[in-house]
Motif scaffolding. Structure first.
Motif, PDB file in Angstrom:
ATOM      1  N   VAL A  46     -14.254  -1.030   5.043  1.00 29.68           N
ATOM      2  CA  VAL A  46     -12.581  -1.523   4.113  1.00 29.68           C
ATOM      3  C   VAL A  46     -12.629  -3.104   4.716  1.00 29.68           C
ATOM      4  N   PRO A  47     -12.743  -3.936   3.820  1.00 34.03           N
ATOM      5  CA  PRO A  47     -11.802  -5.536   3.958  1.00 34.03           C
ATOM      6  C   PRO A  47     -10.532  -5.323   5.018  1.00 34.03           C
ATOM      7  N   ARG A  48     -11.302  -6.714   5.716  1.00 36.05           N
ATOM      8  CA  ARG A  48     -10.107  -6.930   6.660  1.00 36.05           C
ATOM      9  C   ARG A  48      -8.572  -7.333   6.092  1.00 36.05           C
ATOM     10  N   THR A  49      -8.728  -7.667   5.142  1.00 32.59           N
ATOM     11  CA  THR A  49      -7.632  -7.735   4.498  1.00 32.59           C
ATOM     12  C   THR A  49      -6.945  -6.657   3.472  1.00 32.59           C
ATOM     13  N   GLN A  50      -7.166  -5.444   3.832  1.00 37.29           N
ATOM     14  CA  GLN A  50      -7.195  -4.252   2.674  1.00 37.29           C
ATOM     15  C   GLN A  50      -6.698  -3.460   3.420  1.00 37.29           C
ATOM     16  N   GLN A  51      -5.697  -3.061   3.292  1.00 37.46           N
ATOM     17  CA  GLN A  51      -5.489  -0.956   3.645  1.00 37.46           C
ATOM     18  C   GLN A  51      -6.375   0.094   2.360  1.00 37.46           C
ATOM     19  N   LEU A  52      -6.389   1.486   3.134  1.00 30.87           N
ATOM     20  CA  LEU A  52      -6.978   2.191   2.523  1.00 30.87           C
ATOM     21  C   LEU A  52      -5.722   2.867   2.479  1.00 30.87           C
ATOM     22  N   LEU A  53      -6.062   3.654   1.134  1.00 33.04           N
ATOM     23  CA  LEU A  53      -5.540   4.617   0.283  1.00 33.04           C
ATOM     24  C   LEU A  53      -6.590   6.358   1.035  1.00 33.04           C
ATOM     25  N   ALA A  54      -5.541   7.058   0.704  1.00 31.96           N
ATOM     26  CA  ALA A  54      -6.656   8.146   0.437  1.00 31.96           C
ATOM     27  C   ALA A  54      -5.535   9.471   0.001  1.00 31.96           C
ATOM     28  N   THR A  55      -5.978  10.527  -0.559  1.00 30.20           N
ATOM     29  CA  THR A  55      -5.892  11.365  -1.735  1.00 30.20           C
ATOM     30  C   THR A  55      -6.574  12.793  -2.021  1.00 30.20           C
ATOM     31  N   GLY A 154       0.118  -4.259   2.904  1.00 32.90           N
ATOM     32  CA  GLY A 154       1.431  -4.245   3.228  1.00 32.90           C
ATOM     33  C   GLY A 154       1.942  -4.335   1.781  1.00 32.90           C
ATOM     34  N   ARG A 155       0.590  -4.273   0.760  1.00 31.78           N
ATOM     35  CA  ARG A 155       1.282  -4.022  -0.788  1.00 31.78           C
ATOM     36  C   ARG A 155       1.001  -2.541  -1.264  1.00 31.78           C
ATOM     37  N   ALA A 156       0.784  -2.199  -0.386  1.00 35.65           N
ATOM     38  CA  ALA A 156       1.442  -0.703  -1.120  1.00 35.65           C
ATOM     39  C   ALA A 156       2.133  -0.509  -1.524  1.00 35.65           C
ATOM     40  N   LEU A 157       2.287   0.128  -3.045  1.00 38.36           N
ATOM     41  CA  LEU A 157       3.817   0.633  -3.947  1.00 38.36           C
ATOM     42  C   LEU A 157       4.433   2.295  -2.722  1.00 38.36           C
ATOM     43  N   SER A 158       5.045   2.515  -3.228  1.00 36.64           N
ATOM     44  CA  SER A 158       5.968   3.848  -2.527  1.00 36.64           C
ATOM     45  C   SER A 158       6.750   3.962  -3.256  1.00 36.64           C
ATOM     46  N   ARG A 159       7.420   6.276  -3.252  1.00 43.62           N
ATOM     47  CA  ARG A 159       8.494   6.148  -4.054  1.00 43.62           C
ATOM     48  C   ARG A 159       9.633   5.238  -3.176  1.00 43.62           C
ATOM     49  N   GLY A 160       9.960   5.095  -1.975  1.00 39.26           N
ATOM     50  CA  GLY A 160      10.901   4.825  -1.744  1.00 39.26           C
ATOM     51  C   GLY A 160      12.059   4.166  -1.274  1.00 39.26           C
ATOM     52  N   GLY A 161      11.399   2.803  -2.540  1.00 44.33           N
ATOM     53  CA  GLY A 161      12.188   1.550  -2.387  1.00 44.33           C
ATOM     54  C   GLY A 161      13.422   1.213  -3.154  1.00 44.33           C
ATOM     55  N   ALA A 162      13.290   2.170  -4.370  1.00 43.63           N
ATOM     56  CA  ALA A 162      14.384   2.292  -5.847  1.00 43.63           C
ATOM     57  C   ALA A 162      16.231   2.565  -5.143  1.00 43.63           C
ATOM     58  N   GLU A 163      16.126   0.767  -5.658  1.00 45.98           N
ATOM     59  CA  GLU A 163      18.075   0.340  -5.357  1.00 45.98           C
ATOM     60  C   GLU A 163      19.050   0.344  -6.407  1.00 45.98           C
ATOM     61  N   VAL A 164      20.116   0.705  -6.117  1.00 45.94           N
ATOM     62  CA  VAL A 164      21.257   1.239  -6.922  1.00 45.94           C
ATOM     63  C   VAL A 164      20.944  -0.261  -7.799  1.00 45.94           C
ATOM     64  N   LEU A 212      -1.922  -0.708 -14.553  1.00 48.90           N
ATOM     65  CA  LEU A 212      -0.670  -1.414 -13.832  1.00 48.90           C
ATOM     66  C   LEU A 212      -0.779  -1.178 -13.051  1.00 48.90           C
ATOM     67  N   GLY A 213      -1.115  -0.510 -12.232  1.00 49.32           N
ATOM     68  CA  GLY A 213      -0.807   0.106 -11.148  1.00 49.32           C
ATOM     69  C   GLY A 213      -0.421  -1.031 -10.148  1.00 49.32           C
ATOM     70  N   VAL A 214      -1.931  -1.910 -10.040  1.00 48.86           N
ATOM     71  CA  VAL A 214      -1.992  -3.189  -9.633  1.00 48.86           C
ATOM     72  C   VAL A 214      -2.062  -3.672  -9.720  1.00 48.86           C
ATOM     73  N   ALA A 215      -1.203  -4.218 -11.162  1.00 50.99           N
ATOM     74  CA  ALA A 215      -0.137  -5.383 -11.465  1.00 50.99           C
ATOM     75  C   ALA A 215       0.992  -4.832 -10.639  1.00 50.99           C
ATOM     76  N   LEU A 216       1.246  -4.011 -10.556  1.00 60.05           N
ATOM     77  CA  LEU A 216       3.647  -4.147  -9.792  1.00 60.05           C
ATOM     78  C   LEU A 216       2.870  -3.741  -8.650  1.00 60.05           C
ATOM     79  N   ALA A 217       1.715  -3.614  -7.594  1.00 61.13           N
ATOM     80  CA  ALA A 217       1.476  -3.403  -6.680  1.00 61.13           C
ATOM     81  C   ALA A 217       1.539  -5.240  -6.081  1.00 61.13           C
ATOM     82  N   ASP A 218       1.770  -6.345  -7.207  1.00 59.74           N
ATOM     83  CA  ASP A 218       1.941  -7.709  -6.933  1.00 59.74           C
ATOM     84  C   ASP A 218       3.087  -8.431  -7.267  1.00 59.74           C
ATOM     85  N   ALA A 219       4.044  -7.344  -7.635  1.00 58.16           N
ATOM     86  CA  ALA A 219       5.166  -7.492  -8.414  1.00 58.16           C
ATOM     87  C   ALA A 219       6.506  -7.215  -7.327  1.00 58.16           C
ATOM     88  N   ALA A 220       6.735  -7.681  -6.644  1.00 58.24           N
ATOM     89  CA  ALA A 220       7.555  -7.414  -6.033  1.00 58.24           C
ATOM     90  C   ALA A 220       9.033  -6.169  -5.800  1.00 58.24           C
TER      91      ALA A 220
END
Ligand SMILES: Nc1ncnc2c1ncn2[C@@H]1O[C@H](COP(=O)(O)OP(=O)(O)OP(=O)(O)O)[C@@H](O)[C@H]1O
Ligand SMILES: Cc1ncc(C[n+]2csc(CCOP(=O)(O)O)c2C)c(N)n1
Ligand SMILES: [Mg+2]
Length: 338
Positions: A46-55, A154-164, A212-220
């Motif tokens: 795993v490159p130092r700049t990346q995090q591992l996703l596992a499913t 720190g770029r992984a998307l998550s289910r938990g970030g929705a705002e009103v 699209l997922g990859v592109a969304l991860a770059d969109a704060a």
């Protein structure tokens, strides 16, 4: 006339099986494979700049597929459902482990077709097998694929970030897979042949929205994200639960395929099944109001339709509004195994 005796897995044997069917699934050129099939565990860099996703996702005979289903399509689906989970986290998929439990009387031809499907899909998405497990089974065929991907620190998307106030978007069309399953099981009548083929195709070969997922991860400004596997209302419920918010969805805005639209015109009651049917493997995500234009542009650039279907609100409920503005009651909202 001489009778053909079909070869079964029992007559091939465990290790020849691995050599003949699973080792050839290795793809050259996928980065990070220090050691793959052949040792006690894979070694992955795993490159130092990346995090591992596992499913991991299971496909169980009688639950996710039938013995009579096309094994070439099943092999592809086994990877695609996992690719979709990596997409929902905004990652690039790289490696997978394959664990199969198969009765000894499984025809070798079935496994040949199944692995041909895995190979076709692996090549298409650039993911390679790095190991797995092979066992007998006394109760049908079982398939588990564990998939790994990489995402920037720190770029992984998550289910938990929705705002009103966030707008809720979904990719592609919703409900095709559940209608395809109903059609295949003879629970939909009067469907023309082309529509039936289309809907069953959506059940058998979901399109994981990896780009699209990859592109969304770059969109704060993209906040709560999930892939629709259990059903639209249930999976939106998962975003709401993780984010501590509620949601309001308008039935009239939910994107339907032509085939689904024709069915709903004839039987509006089917809309309930569309709202709670699973296996679409589209991305469902929430976006800050100011970023709606950016998300639409992103969808156009990548060639994936994105449709706004509602809004995040205070509370904890998923409220579904019908065409008349009245609340639609969706009892369960999605697939439950138990
Ligand atoms: N047996 C288990 N042990 C540990 N964690 C689990 C187990 N089953 C589910 N989970 C975790 O619970 C969460 C929700 O699981 P769920 O299967 O609904 O998600 P999913 O993988 O996106 O769905 P799908 O299986 O439809 O792709 C996930 O984070 C998953 O890793
Ligand atoms: C033969 C047969 N029976 C039923 C279904 C429907 N189905 C099974 S699992 C699931 C939800 C996702 O599961 P998971 O959460 O395990 O990924 C759905 C909608 C099917 N595809 N085939
Ligand atoms: Mg998921």
């Amino acid at each position: 006339m001489k009778e053909e005796i079909a070869t079964t897995l029992a007559s091939v044997g465990e290790f020849p099986l691995i050599r003949e069917f699973f080792q050839p699934l290795r793809l050259e050129g996928v980065a990070g494979v220090v050691a793959g099939i052949g040792d006690d565990a894979a070694v992955l860099a795993v490159p130092r700049t990346q995090q591992l996703l596992a499913t991991v996702d299971a496909l169980i005979e009688g639950i996710h597929f039938s013995a009579t289903d096309d094994p070439f399509l099943l092999g592809q689906k086994a990877l695609r459902v996992n690719l979709s989970d990596i997409a929902a986290m905004g990652g690039r998929p790289n490696w997978y482990l394959l664990s199969v439990g198969l009765p000894g009387d499984t025809p070798s031809q079935w496994l040949a077709e199944f692995t041909r499907g895995l190979r076709a899909c692996g090549e298409r998405y650039g993911v390679t097998i790095v190991g797995g497990n092979t066992t007998g089974s006394s109760s049908g065929r079982t398939i588990h694929v564990t998939m790994f991907g990489l995402v920037g620190q720190g770029r992984a998307l998550s289910r938990g970030g929705a705002e009103v106030g966030d707008r809720i978007f979904v990719t592609g069309t919703v409900g095709d897979a559940t209608l395809g399953l109903a059609a295949r099981q003879g629970r939909l009548t009067g469907l023309d042949e082309a529509d039936q083929r289309y809907l069953e195709g959506r059940l058998d070969l979901p399109e994981p929205q990896v780009a699209l997922g990859v592109a969304l991860a770059d969109a704060a400004a993209v906040r709560g994200v999930i892939d629709v596997s259990d059903g639209l209302v249930a999976d939106l419920g998962h975003i709401c639960e993780a984010s501590g918010k509620g949601a309001r969805v308008e039935v009239g805005r939910i994107p339907l395929s032509e085939a689904a639209r024709r069915l709903v015109l004839r039987d509006p009651g089917l809309m309930r099944r569309i709202l709670s049917g699973g296996e679409d493997y589209e991305l469902l995500f929430t976006v800050a109001p100011g970023a709606v234009g950016m998300v639409r542009t992103l969808g156009e650039r990548i060639g994936v339709p994105v449709t706004e279907i509602g809004e995040i609100v205070a509370g904890s409920e998923v409220e579904v509004l019908g065409l008349d503005g009245e609340r639609v009651v969706v009892e369960q909202g999605g697939w439950r195994h138990f």
